[in-house]
Structure formats: structure tokens, C-alpha cells
Design an enzyme around this catalytic site. Structure first.
Site, PDB file in Angstrom:
ATOM      1  N   GLU A 145      -0.079  -0.599   5.822  1.00  0.00           N
ATOM      2  CA  GLU A 145       0.989  -0.077   6.460  1.00  0.00           C
ATOM      3  C   GLU A 145       0.983   1.443   6.699  1.00  0.00           C
ATOM      4  OE1 GLU A 145       4.823   1.742   8.148  1.00  0.00           O
ATOM      5  OE2 GLU A 145       3.852   1.927   6.021  1.00  0.00           O
ATOM      6  N   ASP A 166       0.667  -1.077  -0.062  1.00  0.00           N
ATOM      7  CA  ASP A 166       0.018   0.125   0.122  1.00  0.00           C
ATOM      8  C   ASP A 166       0.858   1.255  -0.046  1.00  0.00           C
ATOM      9  OD1 ASP A 166       0.700  -0.830   2.655  1.00  0.00           O
ATOM     10  OD2 ASP A 166      -0.403   1.115   3.304  1.00  0.00           O
TER      11      ASP A 166
END
Length: 464
Positions: free
Chosen positions: A169, A103
Site C-alpha cells: 500500500e 508494509d
């Protein structure tokens, strides 16, 4: 001159020859806008996870590859999709867990990007794009190193592998701890390589041995039940902006250092690093002074900091002669290694409550805490990693602290206390992670891939 085409490539040769393919695959990942924040298209995060899973499957080394999620504790929600791939160790060899995240941060103001953020662009030896460095380059460093190991050693190497590519994250790793608990047997390993940090510079590799923690929360300052005319009541009635400005100013002293009782610093030496280097790497213009006291790296690595990262207030375009009833800000504190993030949040909350001007009402919400990390550098894996980095870069590795935070490492330590954790990375000081024009130094990436491939080869030759 003829060559022996039957001779297997060395791991170094295989890693070096695989860089063009790795960069092409990295470009493909960068094109996917995998922003895990709920305001963005969440289908792209799943698309990104599936693309990473396909790359893991294509290596041909894993016994199992899956895209999976875990519950977010305390809610009815599940976290973002992560990739988990595993291969069992054989003949007494260790297992290594390779971590990165797929991500990415939001792009911010697209007008500040010189090229479109999700169109990978090579310019002056760097690959530009959101996630090109943080952390899709970490994903591809793992994939490329595995490819090189297989090309050099064949399918039957003995090293155990667990590949864990997280999908949230940048949005706080909300389901991370539950994911570890759900998949503890699959993730249990002797060595954990976290490819989500940086290097000393573009040419010099680093092993991150300390990280600051973080304490982030939302603060609302309220002084009025409703907005009022600033001409009719200004000068007698405190508006929320006045109270907020006065309150926030108490968080720092005149040097810009944190002025909150209970926030501690770590006493540790730091390498030489001058103000000119800071200005170059941080983009600090002439005439603007650095803040804080003590050595520059000591301020960044070992001391706390407080930053206001967001504010909800009337925009300039919509400004009117009105006393604002409330203002909301996001306060992000970095915590010195060795201090618990919960202690810091409590200290800041106590400070703000004690300094609220004019009796302003304070509300605290959305608290997010993450502890820092100090590496035990006495383990055998640390020296093995230093050796691999030195060979891969051609320059001896240095141990560094990092002013940023990787809070989930505390979860890894808690779940797998026997594992040795190595924090590496592909970033250099000019990467601009989280900012417009994020980029990857291509030579640094090449050296990072070679180094990780050499590390895997060294681990495959070791018995535990």
C-alpha cells in the site's frame, strides 16, 4: 467474590482482555522492517506477510489462509506478498472483508527518531515504531476482533470473513486491482472494513466518509546541454534551478492556495476546527501562518493541494559555482473528492507547459493516479458501524473527511459495487504516520479493537 468460570465472556470482555496479547503481537510485527520499496530488503516484506498469516491461522476460524501475489499490469513483475484468509458465511449471514496493510513507509532520517524505528517502545501511553499505527495496528485490530468474536461465540459463528492484508500500500498498490480480479470470489462481501484511517482525536471515534484523490508525477526541468561555470555565463544563461523555482512558484497564489485552472473544490460543510488545534496537531510554530482560504478543514478535506515531495539537485555539501543543466522534482497533488485524478494531472501538466520560463524543456514521468472517495452513508452498515464505535469508545462517532488518499478504495468500489465500504482506523492526530516517531495511542487502539469486535458481533446477528 467468586466468578463463574464456565460463563462465556461477552465480546466486549473478550476484546478488552485480549489487548495485552494484541499489543505484544503488534510489537512483533513492528520489529519487521517491511518496506515495500525496491531499494530496501524485500525479504522482510515476505517475512512480515508470513508473520501475519501465522496470526490469522492461529485464530482457528478460517477455512483457508495463504500468502500470495498478483501480477503488476503492464510489466513482467509481480507485486508484494499479501495475506488472504477466508471463511464461508452460514445460515444467511453476511460476509465482511477486513482490509489493512502490513508494509510500512521508509524511516527517513533515523537521527530524528527518539527510539529506534523498528524497536517498539512504550512511552507516555503510546507505542512508538514504524508501522505501530500505519498500518500494523490496523492488522492487529482485525486479528484481535476476530479472536474476541471466537472467544465469545465459539467456533461455529455464522458470519463470513475475508481477511485481506496487503503488502504494498505504501508503494502504490501496484498489483491491487489485479489481486482483486484474481481473487474476486474469495473477496466478494457484503461489507468491507478498511482499517487505514484516523479518528477525530484520541478519545472520539470517526468514520471516514470522504477522501481526497492523488496525482503524483516526476518533473524534469532542463535548460542546458551540460553544466557551465556560473561566473563565466551566469546572468546570461538560465540555469535549471532558476527555471524550476520560477515555474513551481506559479502553482500557488499568494495565500498558498492552488492556482491551477481545472482543479476543482468540493462544496461541503465541515465541523468547527480552530487554528490553535491545527498548530498543535500539525506542529505549526508560532509566527508561521497557515495557507489557503476558507475553513481549515475545508482546505484539508474538500480542496486540492500541491506539494513538492522530492528534489534531485546538487547537495549543499557538494555545491560548486556551476549552472545546473537539469533539476528533477516529484510533484504530489491531492485531488478534491468528486474530481477524477486524471483530470487534475492533465490540468497541472497543461499549466506547467504554459508557464515554463525561458523556454525550459519539461519532461514528465512516473505518473501515479488515484481517485478520491465519497461514502454512501445511507446504507445499513454505516449506522451499524456508528453504533459499534459509539459503544466501543463510549463517545458518539463523528463522520469525517480525510485530506489523505486511499486510492485503492476506487478499485474496491469498481470490483464490488454492491458492497458497503466502512473506512475506520486506529490513528489519532498525533500519530505522525509516515514521519519520524510514528506512534499508536494505546487507549485508542483498545477502543478500536472493542468497537470492531462489537461490529462483527452485530454483523453475525444480521441476515442478508
Amino acid at each position: 467474590m467468586s466468578s463463574d468460570l464456565s460463563r462465556p465472556a461477552s465480546v466486549r470482555e473478550a476484546a478488552a482482555s485480549g489487548i495485552p496479547s494484541a499489543l505484544a503481537d503488534l510489537g512483533g510485527l513492528v520489529r519487521i522492517p517491511s518496506i515495500a520499496w525496491p531499494a530496501f530488503d524485500q525479504s522482510q516484506v515476505l517475512r512480515s506477510a508470513e508473520a501475519v498469516a501465522a496470526l490469522a491461522e492461529e485464530t482457528g476460524v478460517f477455512d483457508r489462509v495463504s500468502v500470495t501475489t498478483a501480477a503488476i499490469p503492464g510489466t513482467a513483475e509481480r507485486g508484494q506478498p499479501a495475506v488472504l484468509a477466508t471463511r464461508a458465511a452460514k445460515n444467511g449471514r453476511p460476509t465482511v472483508l477486513l482490509y489493512a496493510h502490513h508494509d510500512v513507509q521508509p524511516t527517513g532520517d533515523d537521527a530524528l527518531w527518539e527510539t529506534p524505528p523498528f524497536e517498539p517502545t512504550v512511552r507516555d501511553g503510546r507505542l512508538y515504531g514504524r508501522g505501530a499505527a500505519d498500518d500494523k495496528a490496523g492488522v492487529m485490530a482485525h486479528i484481535a476482533a476476530i479472536r474476541a468474536l471466537k472467544e465469545a461465540l465459539g467456533d461455529d459463528f455464522d458470519l463470513g470473513l475475508a481477511l485481506f492484508i496487503e503488502g504494498e500500500e505504501e508503494y502504490g498498490s501496484r498489483s491491487f486491482a489485479q489481486f482483486l480480479a484474481d481473487n474476486a470470489d474469495a473477496l466478494r462481501s457484503d461489507v468491507i472494513v478498511v482499517a487505514d484511517s484516523g479518528n477525530w482525536d484520541a478519545d472520539t471515534p470517526a468514520l471516514t466518509v470522504s477522501l481526497r484523490g492523488n496525482a503524483r508525477f516526476t518533473l524534469t526541468v532542463r535548460t542546458l546541454d551540460h553544466a557551465s561555470h556560473s561566473g563565466m555565463f551566469g546572468g546570461a544563461v538560465p540555469d535549471a534551478m532558476l527555471a524550476t523555482v520560477k515555474l513551481l512558484a506559479t502553482l500557488w497564489d499568494d495565500d498558498g492556495a492552488v492556482a491551477v485552472d481545472g482543479m476543482t473544490a468540493r462544496d461541503a460543510a465541515t465541523p468547527d476546527y480552530d487554528e490553535a488545534t491545527l498548530r498543535d496537531e500539525a506542529g505549526l510554530p508560532d509566527g508561521v501562518r497557515p495557507i489557503g482560504t476558507g475553513s481549515i478543514l475545508g482546505r484539508i478535506w474538500n480542496k486540492p493541494s500541491i506539494t513538492i515531495t522530492g528534489i534531485d539537485a546538487t547537495s549543499v555539501a557538494a555545491a560548486s559555482n556551476t549552472l545546473a543543466p537539469s533539476i528533477t522534482v516529484v510533484i504530489s497533488a491531492r485531488v478534491a473528492p468528486g474530481q477524477a485524478a486524471g483530470e487534475v494531472y492533465a490540468a497541472i501538466k497543461t499549466h506547467l507547459e504554459a508557464h515554463a520560463p525561458f523556454g525550459a524543456q519539461l519532461e514528465f514521468a512516473d505518473v501515479d493516479l488515484g481517485d478520491g472517495f465519497l461514502v454512501d452513508t445511507t446504507g445499513w452498515a454505516v449506522q451499524t458501524a456508528r453504533d459499534a464505535l459509539g459503544e466501543g469508545y463510549g463517545v458518539s462517532a463523528v463522520d469525517v473527511g480525510v485530506g489523505g488518499s486511499i486510492p485503492f478504495i476506487a478499485d474496491l468500489v469498481r470490483e464490488f459495487p454492491a458492497a458497503q465500504i466502512l473506512v475506520t482506523g486506529v490513528e489519532d492526530p498525533h500519530t505522525r504516520a509516515h514521519s519520524p516517531n510514528e506512534s499508536l495511542h494505546i487507549d485508542t487502539f483498545r477502543h478500536a479493537v472493542i468497537s470492531e469486535a462489537l461490529l462483527l458481533e452485530k454483523l453475525d446477528a444480521r441476515s442478508v
